[in-house]
Design a protein around this motif. Structure first.
Motif, mmCIF file in Angstrom:
data_model
loop_
_atom_site.group_PDB
_atom_site.id
_atom_site.type_symbol
_atom_site.label_atom_id
_atom_site.label_comp_id
_atom_site.label_asym_id
_atom_site.label_seq_id
_atom_site.Cartn_x
_atom_site.Cartn_y
_atom_site.Cartn_z
ATOM 1 N N UNK A 54 0.856 -1.192 0.000
ATOM 2 C CA UNK A 54 0.000 0.000 0.000
ATOM 3 C C UNK A 54 0.888 1.237 0.000
ATOM 4 N N UNK A 55 0.372 2.357 -0.473
ATOM 5 C CA UNK A 55 1.162 3.581 -0.424
ATOM 6 C C UNK A 55 1.581 3.906 1.012
ATOM 7 N N UNK A 56 2.738 4.555 1.162
ATOM 8 C CA UNK A 56 3.269 4.871 2.499
ATOM 9 C C UNK A 56 2.302 5.700 3.336
ATOM 10 N N UNK A 57 1.555 6.572 2.681
ATOM 11 C CA UNK A 57 0.639 7.441 3.422
ATOM 12 C C UNK A 57 -0.731 6.805 3.653
ATOM 13 N N UNK A 58 -0.869 5.503 3.408
ATOM 14 C CA UNK A 58 -2.152 4.819 3.601
ATOM 15 C C UNK A 58 -2.515 4.765 5.076
ATOM 16 N N UNK A 59 -3.774 4.956 5.343
ATOM 17 C CA UNK A 59 -4.296 4.813 6.696
ATOM 18 C C UNK A 59 -4.959 3.438 6.798
ATOM 19 N N UNK A 60 -4.397 2.580 7.616
ATOM 20 C CA UNK A 60 -4.965 1.250 7.815
ATOM 21 C C UNK A 60 -6.391 1.369 8.347
ATOM 22 N N UNK A 61 -6.599 2.303 9.260
ATOM 23 C CA UNK A 61 -7.947 2.500 9.828
ATOM 24 C C UNK A 61 -8.936 2.934 8.750
#
Length: 189
Positions: free
Chosen positions: A135-142
């Motif tokens: 996933x992109x580094x700035x992805x929010x898992x939440x």
């Protein structure tokens, strides 16, 4: 010596599950259950223990069945493939003509703990994808967990309203197109 039940217990459980699925735990009475299952109240209590125990057994049968949406999808190789598989299974199962439409766990308010278990499993898989660079580094898992949850709830809701599986697929395709692209991996020379 105890008398064997005069009914097919597995068949009665499926009938109870479908009734709970259609009406929810709170709106289903013992009388509704005995009528749907074709048994007497004493037979229900003897075979299942009571309404709550019957409900718990129906939930376990549903969540442990091969029609479960989330668990089989979590094994996919990428986060996007996980989401695609979740959507594929959800459309097939939520729109099935062999059972009530939508998702039993999503539709019954008392099953909050079951919904939470699904969210925890999805969140763990999204965290793994993030850690793996899928996933992109700035992805929010939440946020991704919420996104998957919201899409599933929406599909369940429109399925219960009778929407055609083709329309569900079209909506799922839009949701899948919005999935974030993974990080590009750099290769060393």
């Amino acid at each position: 010596m105890a008398r064997p039940p005069e009914f097919d217990r597995a068949e009665a459980l499926v009938k109870a599950l479908h009734l709970f699925w259609e009406r929810g735990y709170e709106r289903t009475t013992v009388r509704d259950l005995t009528e749907a299952m074709g048994i007497s109240a004493p037979s229900l209590y003897n075979a299942f223990g009571g309404k709550k125990e019957l409900f718990d057994e129906a939930v376990a049968a549903y969540t442990g069945s091969s029609t479960s949406v989330v668990p089989p999808a979590l094994q996919e190789r990428t986060a996007r493939a996980v989401f695609a598989k979740i959507l594929e299974i959800a459309i097939r199962e939520y729109g099935s003509d062999t059972q009530p439409r939508g998702c039993f766990v999503i539709s019954d308010p008392v099953l909050i703990d079951e919904r939470l278990l699904g969210r925890v499993a999805i969140r763990a898989r999204m965290q793994q994808a993030c850690d793996d660079g899928d996933l992109p580094e700035d992805s929010s898992v939440e946020a991704l967990t919420d996104y998957i949850d919201i899409v599933l709830r929406g599909l369940s809701s429109i399925a219960r309203d009778g929407v055609d599986p083709d329309a569900m697929r079209a909506a799922a395709d839009v949701a899948l197109r919005a999935w974030p692209r993974p990080r590009r991996r750099t290769t060393r020379s």
